[in-house]
Design an enzyme around this catalytic site. Sequence first.
Site, PDB file in Angstrom:
ATOM      1  N   CYS A 212      -2.032   9.193   2.807  1.00 47.23           N
ATOM      2  CA  CYS A 212      -1.725   8.646   1.477  1.00 47.23           C
ATOM      3  C   CYS A 212      -2.751   9.107   0.448  1.00 47.23           C
ATOM      4  O   CYS A 212      -2.394   9.387  -0.689  1.00 47.23           O
ATOM      5  CB  CYS A 212      -1.665   7.137   1.528  1.00 47.23           C
ATOM      6  SG  CYS A 212      -3.147   6.370   2.225  1.00 47.23           S
TER       7      CYS A 212
ATOM      8  N   GLU B  70       0.894  -1.171   0.000  1.00 48.06           N
ATOM      9  CA  GLU B  70       0.000   0.000   0.000  1.00 48.06           C
ATOM     10  C   GLU B  70       0.925   1.212   0.000  1.00 48.06           C
ATOM     11  O   GLU B  70       1.508   1.541   1.034  1.00 48.06           O
ATOM     12  CB  GLU B  70      -0.857   0.008   1.271  1.00 48.06           C
ATOM     13  CG  GLU B  70      -1.992  -0.981   1.271  1.00 48.06           C
ATOM     14  CD  GLU B  70      -3.137  -0.558   0.367  1.00 48.06           C
ATOM     15  OE1 GLU B  70      -3.830  -1.449  -0.135  1.00 48.06           O
ATOM     16  OE2 GLU B  70      -3.317   0.650   0.145  1.00 48.06           O
TER      17      GLU B  70
HETATM   18  P1  NAD Z   1       8.485   4.849   4.435  1.00 53.12           P
HETATM   19  O1  NAD Z   1       8.363   4.088   3.188  1.00 53.12           O
HETATM   20  O2  NAD Z   1       9.677   5.694   4.623  1.00 53.12           O
HETATM   21  O3  NAD Z   1       8.428   3.880   5.719  1.00 53.12           O
HETATM   22  C1  NAD Z   1       7.377   2.955   5.900  1.00 53.12           C
HETATM   23  C2  NAD Z   1       7.902   1.804   6.744  1.00 53.12           C
HETATM   24  O4  NAD Z   1       8.851   1.075   5.965  1.00 53.12           O
HETATM   25  C3  NAD Z   1       8.639   2.244   8.021  1.00 53.12           C
HETATM   26  O5  NAD Z   1       8.315   1.355   9.063  1.00 53.12           O
HETATM   27  C4  NAD Z   1      10.098   2.101   7.620  1.00 53.12           C
HETATM   28  O6  NAD Z   1      10.971   1.882   8.706  1.00 53.12           O
HETATM   29  C5  NAD Z   1      10.047   0.878   6.720  1.00 53.12           C
HETATM   30  N1  NAD Z   1      11.163   0.758   5.778  1.00 53.12           N
HETATM   31  C6  NAD Z   1      11.876   1.754   5.205  1.00 53.12           C
HETATM   32  N2  NAD Z   1      12.816   1.239   4.382  1.00 53.12           N
HETATM   33  C7  NAD Z   1      12.684  -0.110   4.435  1.00 53.12           C
HETATM   34  C8  NAD Z   1      13.346  -1.193   3.790  1.00 53.12           C
HETATM   35  N3  NAD Z   1      14.340  -0.972   2.937  1.00 53.12           N
HETATM   36  N4  NAD Z   1      12.946  -2.449   4.054  1.00 53.12           N
HETATM   37  C9  NAD Z   1      11.923  -2.688   4.918  1.00 53.12           C
HETATM   38  N5  NAD Z   1      11.253  -1.693   5.558  1.00 53.12           N
HETATM   39  C10 NAD Z   1      11.627  -0.420   5.317  1.00 53.12           C
HETATM   40  O7  NAD Z   1       7.158   5.668   4.504  1.00 53.12           O
HETATM   41  P2  NAD Z   1       6.732   6.730   5.577  1.00 53.12           P
HETATM   42  O8  NAD Z   1       7.527   7.961   5.336  1.00 53.12           O
HETATM   43  O9  NAD Z   1       6.721   6.116   6.914  1.00 53.12           O
HETATM   44  O10 NAD Z   1       5.205   6.967   5.119  1.00 53.12           O
HETATM   45  C11 NAD Z   1       4.861   7.835   4.116  1.00 53.12           C
HETATM   46  C12 NAD Z   1       4.543   7.138   2.801  1.00 53.12           C
HETATM   47  O11 NAD Z   1       3.642   6.066   3.004  1.00 53.12           O
HETATM   48  C13 NAD Z   1       3.845   8.093   1.846  1.00 53.12           C
HETATM   49  O12 NAD Z   1       4.322   7.891   0.547  1.00 53.12           O
HETATM   50  C14 NAD Z   1       2.385   7.685   1.951  1.00 53.12           C
HETATM   51  O13 NAD Z   1       1.600   8.044   0.847  1.00 53.12           O
HETATM   52  C15 NAD Z   1       2.534   6.203   2.112  1.00 53.12           C
HETATM   53  N6  NAD Z   1       1.322   5.638   2.714  1.00 53.12           N
HETATM   54  C16 NAD Z   1       0.506   4.855   1.941  1.00 53.12           C
HETATM   55  C17 NAD Z   1      -0.693   4.364   2.471  1.00 53.12           C
HETATM   56  C18 NAD Z   1      -1.661   3.512   1.652  1.00 53.12           C
HETATM   57  O14 NAD Z   1      -2.602   2.963   2.225  1.00 53.12           O
HETATM   58  N7  NAD Z   1      -1.483   3.393   0.351  1.00 53.12           N
HETATM   59  C19 NAD Z   1      -1.041   4.691   3.792  1.00 53.12           C
HETATM   60  C20 NAD Z   1      -0.189   5.499   4.522  1.00 53.12           C
HETATM   61  C21 NAD Z   1       1.000   5.958   3.973  1.00 53.12           C
END
Ligand code: NAD
Length: 513
Positions: free
Chosen positions: A292, A257
Amino acid sequence: MPSQEHWATARGYVDGGPVTDPRTMIAVLDPAAPSVRVGEGAESTPDDVDRSAAAAARAFLGWATLTPAERARGMTAGADAIAAEADRLADLLVREVGKPVHEARGDINGGIHLLRTFADLAGDLGGMRDLTGHPGTGQADGVWLQHVPVGPAVVISPWNTPVYLCLNAVAPALVAGCAVVVKPPEEAPLALTRALHLLAAALPAGVLNVVPGRGATVGERLVAHPEIRAVSLTGGIATGRSVLKAAAGTVKKTHLELGGNDPAILLEDVDLGVDTLRELVAGCFAVSGQVCFNIKRIYVHHSRLREFLDRFTSLVDQLVLGPGHLPGVHLGPLTTEAGFRNAQRLLDRAREAGHHVHQGGRWAGGVEPAEGRFIRPGVVTGMDPGDELVVEEQFAPLIPVLPFTDESEAIAEANRTEYGLCSSVWSADPGRALALARRIQAGNTFINAHRVGASVPLVPFGGVKQSGLGRNHLHYAVAAYSEEHAVIRYSDPGHQIPGIEPWSGLGGPEANS
Ligand code: NAD
């Protein structure tokens, strides 16, 4: 120093108990006053990760054999335990994420609701469907289909709505029969980790494990772990690509997501009354633009542009900014330092390029805080369709507004992106709006709405193009953690399968003697 009342520590929970040994701790700062630490989260070790995966693999063997109704009992008990602490958890969320109290309560209560909803779904799950004799079952004289849990699953969640978005994956995984390891977001692990400890304590040991820490260390090791069979990530697109690559090594079932850059298209017959404008303001600025599927670009028919901007900005001017715990606040600070810097950079670039930036909002209590990652809500006009603020997800309270002249142009601009989460069409003519909505490339398109709560559970939620893989909501979500297992019986081993040549030239066993 923060008061003890608000101080919290996010520790791991592995195989039925908290991880109490000392760990390196990551400071959790108050986004409204970043010099204040509101708590700390553990950086789990590689050994913690391996133990959590092994515990989930062991617990899976028993959890998967329970009936969905038996699994639902533990989930409901966990929901009750979280509900008993809802106020404290909401307070923690305000301090670590920065969001206003009403949004924090929505995050916690929404998460509890998800646990109960998926527990209620248990009655529809499980069992074996007998398809014997149905068209398509060929010469087989018995055909059965069952949904089986995919195996130990990893759930990786983001900081913007941490409790709801994590339970959005954990609840369907648990009811499907998966054991789960969660990696909470390092920026805001406090309320979520506490809620997960409460849920885990209501389940058999090892069914739910928590390993706080950074994505590049804890997250990557989990995703690549050979004992894990399914991965669910809610996060940014760049993280989604890394997770897909890491999961490919062991061909894991992957549910993503990811980010959105949602367009809202306002046709020339749009009703610009106060109800519509409030919807649009909420759609753009909820959680300070860090949702998001917030509206991230507005396309307005050129004949209504001036009127729209006048009315919209007058509402934006009324928004109240401040620390989330103050009454009447609409917009808290941006949660992360990186997000705050990025928003400032986008504002600077827009001004340098000569775009018009209208920044509104007023301070709670009339006083600007001495520190904090605050960005006043901004409406930016005069941009080119290819400008960064238009084509990239800003994740900040800055909304670009662009005019269009005809519907085909609006659709082309809306679709000119690698994102495809949600979108909206605003018109007084329902038939015309529906016809246009069908042409937008997105997982959900709303008509005359576009904000948290606008999607409905009956239909799937998720993104097309690079906004994601797989879908959420009810049975669609359970499918992300399930496999289909068919059992096909032939009573007559010598039967002929139509269209398939039998092996010829083989005699009976006695032919060799
Ligand atoms: P992010 O991708 O930086 O982090 C999300 C999670 O992934 C965190 O727990 C992080 O520690 C982990 N992570 C980061 N790198 C990783 C890797 N290489 N391997 C495994 N895990 C890893 O996102 P964020 O800044 O926390 O959230 C914002 C983003 O999330 C925005 O783009 C937003 O649109 C999206 N988002 C999407 C939805 C949806 O339902 N589509 C909902 C909420 C947020």
